[in-house]
Design a protein around this motif. Structure first.
Motif, PDB file in Angstrom:
ATOM      1  N   SER A 179       0.987  -1.324  -0.072  1.00  0.00           N
ATOM      2  CA  SER A 179       0.057  -0.007  -0.007  1.00  0.00           C
ATOM      3  C   SER A 179       0.824   1.173  -0.067  1.00  0.00           C
ATOM      4  CB  SER A 179      -0.893   0.027   1.276  1.00  0.00           C
ATOM      5  OG  SER A 179      -1.573  -1.226   1.403  1.00  0.00           O
ATOM      6  N   TYR A 180       1.977   1.110   0.088  1.00  0.00           N
ATOM      7  CA  TYR A 180       3.041   2.330   0.026  1.00  0.00           C
ATOM      8  C   TYR A 180       2.662   3.263  -1.062  1.00  0.00           C
ATOM      9  CZ  TYR A 180       6.666   5.603   0.891  1.00  0.00           C
ATOM     10  OH  TYR A 180       7.212   6.806   1.283  1.00  0.00           O
ATOM     11  N   ALA A 181       2.696   4.728  -0.809  1.00  0.00           N
ATOM     12  CA  ALA A 181       2.552   5.751  -1.730  1.00  0.00           C
ATOM     13  C   ALA A 181       2.318   7.006  -0.845  1.00  0.00           C
ATOM     14  CB  ALA A 181       1.144   5.503  -2.639  1.00  0.00           C
ATOM     15  N   PRO A 182       2.669   8.167  -1.762  1.00  0.00           N
ATOM     16  CA  PRO A 182       2.590   9.588  -1.036  1.00  0.00           C
ATOM     17  C   PRO A 182       1.084   9.764  -0.633  1.00  0.00           C
ATOM     18  CG  PRO A 182       2.655   9.633  -3.139  1.00  0.00           C
ATOM     19  CD  PRO A 182       2.820   8.121  -3.255  1.00  0.00           C
ATOM     20  N   ILE A 183       1.338  10.749   0.594  1.00  0.00           N
ATOM     21  CA  ILE A 183       0.113  10.872   1.242  1.00  0.00           C
ATOM     22  C   ILE A 183      -0.388  12.452   0.560  1.00  0.00           C
ATOM     23  CG2 ILE A 183       0.052   9.362   2.833  1.00  0.00           C
ATOM     24  CD1 ILE A 183       0.956  11.918   4.630  1.00  0.00           C
ATOM     25  N   ASN A 184      -1.749  12.922   0.743  1.00  0.00           N
ATOM     26  CA  ASN A 184      -2.296  14.283   0.684  1.00  0.00           C
ATOM     27  C   ASN A 184      -1.842  14.616  -0.633  1.00  0.00           C
ATOM     28  OD1 ASN A 184      -2.880  13.916   3.187  1.00  0.00           O
ATOM     29  ND2 ASN A 184      -1.345  15.163   3.946  1.00  0.00           N
ATOM     30  N   ARG A 185      -1.486  14.168  -1.842  1.00  0.00           N
ATOM     31  CA  ARG A 185      -0.940  14.768  -3.000  1.00  0.00           C
ATOM     32  C   ARG A 185      -1.242  14.131  -4.272  1.00  0.00           C
ATOM     33  NH1 ARG A 185       4.941  15.892  -0.886  1.00  0.00           N
ATOM     34  NH2 ARG A 185       3.670  16.186   0.985  1.00  0.00           N
ATOM     35  N   SER A 186      -1.781  13.151  -4.392  1.00  0.00           N
ATOM     36  CA  SER A 186      -1.940  12.113  -5.443  1.00  0.00           C
ATOM     37  C   SER A 186      -3.295  11.640  -5.657  1.00  0.00           C
ATOM     38  CB  SER A 186      -0.808  11.177  -5.559  1.00  0.00           C
ATOM     39  OG  SER A 186       0.478  11.564  -5.539  1.00  0.00           O
ATOM     40  N   ALA A 187      -3.971  11.670  -6.906  1.00  0.00           N
ATOM     41  CA  ALA A 187      -5.147  11.242  -6.945  1.00  0.00           C
ATOM     42  C   ALA A 187      -5.482   9.779  -7.112  1.00  0.00           C
ATOM     43  CB  ALA A 187      -5.851  11.974  -8.275  1.00  0.00           C
ATOM     44  N   TYR A 188      -4.372   8.989  -7.456  1.00  0.00           N
ATOM     45  CA  TYR A 188      -4.771   7.577  -7.561  1.00  0.00           C
ATOM     46  C   TYR A 188      -4.990   6.743  -6.438  1.00  0.00           C
ATOM     47  CZ  TYR A 188       0.371   7.858  -6.795  1.00  0.00           C
ATOM     48  OH  TYR A 188       1.665   8.151  -6.252  1.00  0.00           O
ATOM     49  N   GLY A 248       9.061  25.161   7.055  1.00  0.00           N
ATOM     50  CA  GLY A 248       8.442  25.664   5.838  1.00  0.00           C
ATOM     51  C   GLY A 248       8.832  24.645   4.857  1.00  0.00           C
ATOM     52  N   GLY A 249       7.710  24.385   3.799  1.00  0.00           N
ATOM     53  CA  GLY A 249       7.883  23.714   2.682  1.00  0.00           C
ATOM     54  C   GLY A 249       6.763  22.853   2.010  1.00  0.00           C
ATOM     55  N   GLY A 250       7.024  21.897   1.427  1.00  0.00           N
ATOM     56  CA  GLY A 250       5.893  21.088   1.016  1.00  0.00           C
ATOM     57  C   GLY A 250       4.665  20.699   1.897  1.00  0.00           C
ATOM     58  N   ASN A 251       3.520  20.529   1.550  1.00  0.00           N
ATOM     59  CA  ASN A 251       2.542  20.211   2.493  1.00  0.00           C
ATOM     60  C   ASN A 251       2.232  21.093   3.364  1.00  0.00           C
ATOM     61  OD1 ASN A 251       0.765  17.800   2.951  1.00  0.00           O
ATOM     62  ND2 ASN A 251       1.843  17.636   4.930  1.00  0.00           N
ATOM     63  N   LEU A 310      -4.559  23.468   9.905  1.00  0.00           N
ATOM     64  CA  LEU A 310      -4.152  22.249  10.607  1.00  0.00           C
ATOM     65  C   LEU A 310      -4.723  20.803  10.298  1.00  0.00           C
ATOM     66  CD1 LEU A 310      -5.049  23.834  14.256  1.00  0.00           C
ATOM     67  CD2 LEU A 310      -2.722  23.405  13.153  1.00  0.00           C
ATOM     68  N   PRO A 311      -3.858  19.717  10.697  1.00  0.00           N
ATOM     69  CA  PRO A 311      -2.353  19.658  11.053  1.00  0.00           C
ATOM     70  C   PRO A 311      -1.197  19.948  10.320  1.00  0.00           C
ATOM     71  CG  PRO A 311      -3.156  17.356  11.060  1.00  0.00           C
ATOM     72  CD  PRO A 311      -4.469  18.331  10.339  1.00  0.00           C
ATOM     73  N   ALA A 312      -1.865  19.701   8.875  1.00  0.00           N
ATOM     74  CA  ALA A 312      -0.690  19.981   7.797  1.00  0.00           C
ATOM     75  C   ALA A 312      -0.007  21.167   7.867  1.00  0.00           C
ATOM     76  CB  ALA A 312      -1.453  20.065   6.306  1.00  0.00           C
ATOM     77  N   LYS A 313      -0.418  22.237   8.336  1.00  0.00           N
ATOM     78  CA  LYS A 313       0.397  23.384   8.738  1.00  0.00           C
ATOM     79  C   LYS A 313       1.752  23.150   9.230  1.00  0.00           C
ATOM     80  CE  LYS A 313      -0.174  27.163  11.749  1.00  0.00           C
ATOM     81  NZ  LYS A 313      -1.228  27.989  12.573  1.00  0.00           N
ATOM     82  N   PHE A 314       1.832  22.329  10.277  1.00  0.00           N
ATOM     83  CA  PHE A 314       2.947  21.900  10.906  1.00  0.00           C
ATOM     84  C   PHE A 314       3.491  20.651  10.562  1.00  0.00           C
ATOM     85  CE2 PHE A 314       0.695  24.623  14.155  1.00  0.00           C
ATOM     86  CZ  PHE A 314       1.697  25.431  14.240  1.00  0.00           C
ATOM     87  N   GLU A 315       3.179  20.185   9.360  1.00  0.00           N
ATOM     88  CA  GLU A 315       3.855  18.865   8.681  1.00  0.00           C
ATOM     89  C   GLU A 315       4.454  18.956   7.426  1.00  0.00           C
ATOM     90  OE1 GLU A 315       1.045  15.710   8.891  1.00  0.00           O
ATOM     91  OE2 GLU A 315       1.080  15.693  11.257  1.00  0.00           O
ATOM     92  N   ALA A 316       5.381  19.864   7.547  1.00  0.00           N
ATOM     93  CA  ALA A 316       6.231  20.081   6.099  1.00  0.00           C
ATOM     94  C   ALA A 316       7.066  18.881   5.848  1.00  0.00           C
ATOM     95  CB  ALA A 316       7.156  21.236   6.414  1.00  0.00           C
ATOM     96  N   GLY A 317       6.882  18.787   4.338  1.00  0.00           N
ATOM     97  CA  GLY A 317       7.632  17.822   3.595  1.00  0.00           C
ATOM     98  C   GLY A 317       7.127  16.375   3.938  1.00  0.00           C
ATOM     99  N   THR A 318       7.430  15.456   2.945  1.00  0.00           N
ATOM    100  CA  THR A 318       6.952  14.045   3.339  1.00  0.00           C
ATOM    101  C   THR A 318       7.158  13.362   4.838  1.00  0.00           C
ATOM    102  OG1 THR A 318       7.325  13.639   0.938  1.00  0.00           O
ATOM    103  CG2 THR A 318       7.029  11.719   2.359  1.00  0.00           C
ATOM    104  N   PRO A 319       6.228  12.943   5.613  1.00  0.00           N
ATOM    105  CA  PRO A 319       6.098  12.707   6.550  1.00  0.00           C
ATOM    106  C   PRO A 319       6.723  11.160   6.696  1.00  0.00           C
ATOM    107  CG  PRO A 319       4.090  12.616   6.018  1.00  0.00           C
ATOM    108  CD  PRO A 319       4.661  12.992   4.894  1.00  0.00           C
TER     109      PRO A 319
END
Lengths: 413, 147
Positions: A55-64, A255-258, A273-282
């Motif tokens: 199931s591994y994949a990026p979160i919050n940024r891809s539609a698939y 600061g950064g992505g996400n 919130l909470p993305a505001k404090f989760e910069a970059g790929t977690p």
């Protein structure tokens, strides 16, 4: 062995931890360093492996679909964390690299926005470096004043001076349980005292969340943080909880992505919130792993774990002093109800580093050193101590193995 | 797992129980302080250097058996040696501890004497820092003395 209402059995629980099943040189592993970091049960290892296999994949940024499912698993773990500590909602849960980063986030995001020269931050003499150094850095940058709650002779916080120390304070940041002494602090009382004085209350909950039921709302705290790796979850992941209104009002930290909703050449807008404090790929797989760890801990029952550790504390204190008398000095409270099962000790004048080396010959793993609490070590008059810490998978047999190994250390020195 | 007897040799325990040259030296002797953040140990080396020769050396501080005995043996060995001899001696020791700087030649002919007993520490890599704490602090004190 204990268990007020269920069949809690540490000997059965430990079978879920493959590390603890191994033998080294024909002897079992006696892991007594869980205050440092805990071992991992099969459900965490298997859940993470399955997630990465399937199931591994990026979160919050891809539609698939794969990415959508990964996002759902990640967010479902956040919901589990919120429930685990009784947060008001999951927007109050921020994933960080570790609890240290969470404390830095508060010091630098909330602190820079709210603290000016001369403002007072109150800490205690039993803090870990992670709840000291960020404030000292802010002291150098801002000229804030740091104050300290001292200890009593029986290793509790000396609360007699608390109202005076809190006069003019804007922050009271303290540990819920000392990683050196094992002392459990009266969190609700401390939060309430902070609020009465107009300060916010920050709880370094690293040592208590893995070992007892946690209710941040009942505490009345404003911020709390803890680490995944001390509670059967993977390393590389910490949790920051904060009251939504406070997190909402704070500037971002990294600061950064996400963490943005908009970026232009002339500036940016923060994400919600909470993305505001989760910069970059977690730490995606790690968050999913933490979700599994919480499922495991909930299955065992946090109240059962606390009862088990009270019983372990009773046994360890009685057995060690019974066997070694004045040859062992335990730096911490004697009452099992007032402490966790973490024991820092001095033994027959043997340097802790030598002690841990000899114990290692019997596969007994203890920490030796200053435990990232050098100011506290100085106060208790030790350069270093050995520390044995027990968790849900430790039995009285582990405690006995520690005592036997201590005996063999005396033979050498 | 290597045997604990490789680490705690009798000569090491002897220097731990009865350290030589423990104490302090007043100015104009120089001193340097070293810390091992791993175990919280600290060591101070006091050095009296005159005419390019180590006239006297003392050490203070707290530490485990390995750091204390290593430093104790070191002070015995370097007293009376020239600065250049001490530097070569330290290089020879660090070479034994597998910490040699490849750019600097090591004189294998230098006899470390009792200090050879610390060779067993190499089998316990975590403890190499304990064995070398006093020696690195000595180098700092030496640099201070010949400044």
């Amino acid at each position: 062995m204990v268990g007020a209402n269920t069949a809690f059995d540490a000997a059965v629980i430990r079978r879920d931890f493959p590390v603890l099943a191994q033998q080294i040189d024909g002897k079992p592993l006696v892991y007594l360093d869980s205050a440092n970091t805990s071992q991992k049960p099969n459900i965490v290892i298997d859940t993470m492996a399955k997630f990465m296999r399937e199931s591994y994949a990026p979160i919050n940024r891809s539609a698939y679909t794969l990415a959508a499912n990964a996002t759902e698993l990640y967010e479902s773990a956040r919901n589990s964390v919120a429930k685990f500590i009784n947060a008001n909602n999951s927007r109050e849960i921020v994933f960080t690299k570790n609890a240290t980063e969470a404390l830095n986030l508060i010091a630098f995001s909330w602190g820079r926005a709210n603290l000016q020269r001369g403002d007072v931050v109150l800490l205690t003499h039993m803090e870990h470096h992670a709840n000291i150094v960020p404030w000292q850095m802010l002291q150098q940058e801002r000229g804030i004043e740091l104050r300290w709650v001292p200890l009593t002779s029986d290793f509790q916080l000396d609360l007699s001076s608390l109202p005076t120390l809190l006069i003019g304070a804007k922050v009271f940041s303290f540990t819920s349980m000392s990683n050196v002494l094992g002392t459990i602090n009266p969190v609700e009382k401390l939060c309430s005292a902070a609020h009465t004085a107009g300060a916010i209350a920050i709880v370094d909950a690293c040592q208590s969340v893995p070992h007892s039921p946690t209710d941040v709302q009942a505490w009345g705290a404003d911020f709390a943080m803890f680490s995944s790796h001390k509670m059967c979850g993977p390393s590389g992941l910490g949790v920051l909880w904060g009251r939504e209104a406070l997190l909402e009002a704070m500037p971002p930290f990294l600061g950064g992505g996400n963490m943005i909703s908009e970026v232009r050449l002339d500036g940016f807008k923060c994400a919600e919130l909470p993305a505001k404090f989760e910069a970059g790929t977690p730490a995606i797989a790690e968050v999913v792993g933490l979700g599994a760890a919480l499922e495991f801990l909930n299955g065992v029952g946090m109240a059962n774990i606390r009862q088990h550790e009270i019983a372990m504390s009773s046994y360890v204190l009685e057995m060690l002093t019974g066997r070694f008398g004045d040859d062992i000095t335990i730096h911490g409270p004697r009452n099992p109800e007032l402490r966790g099962a973490t024991f820092s000790f001095a033994f027959r004048g043997i340097h802790p580093h030598d002690l841990s080396q000899v114990l290692d010959q019997s596969n007994v793993c203890v920490r030796a050193g200053h435990h990232c609490a050098k100011p506290l070590m100085k106060i208790i008059g030790a350069n270093a101590t050995a520390r044995a810490s027990f968790y849900l998978y430790n039995t009285t047999a582990d405690a006995d193995a520690l005592a036997d190994a201590l005996d063999s250390a005396s033979d050498i020195f | 797992m290597p045997g604990i007897e490789d680490l705690y040799r009798e000569i090491i325990l002897d220097h731990y129980r009865t350290p030589r040259n423990r104490g302090e030296l007043p100015p104009p002797a120089v001193y340097s302080e070293g810390n091992n953040p791993l175990c919280g140990d600290d060591i101070r080396i006091y050095l009296d250097v005159a005419d390019g020769v180590v006239r006297d050396v003392k050490f203070s501080g707290q530490g485990c058996s390995i750091s204390q005995s290593s430093t104790s043996m070191m002070t015995v060995a370097i007293k009376g040696k020239t600065v250049a001899e001490v530097q070569a001696f330290v290089r020879r020791f660090k070479h034994m501890m597998t910490l040699a700087d490849n750019d600097e030649p090591v004189d294998e002919a230098i006899n470390l004497g009792d200090i050879e007993a610390l060779q067993g520490v190499v089998k316990f890599p975590v403890r190499i820092k304990c064995a070398t704490l006093g020696w690195n602090t000595l180098l700092e004190a030496l640099a201070e003395a010949i400044k």
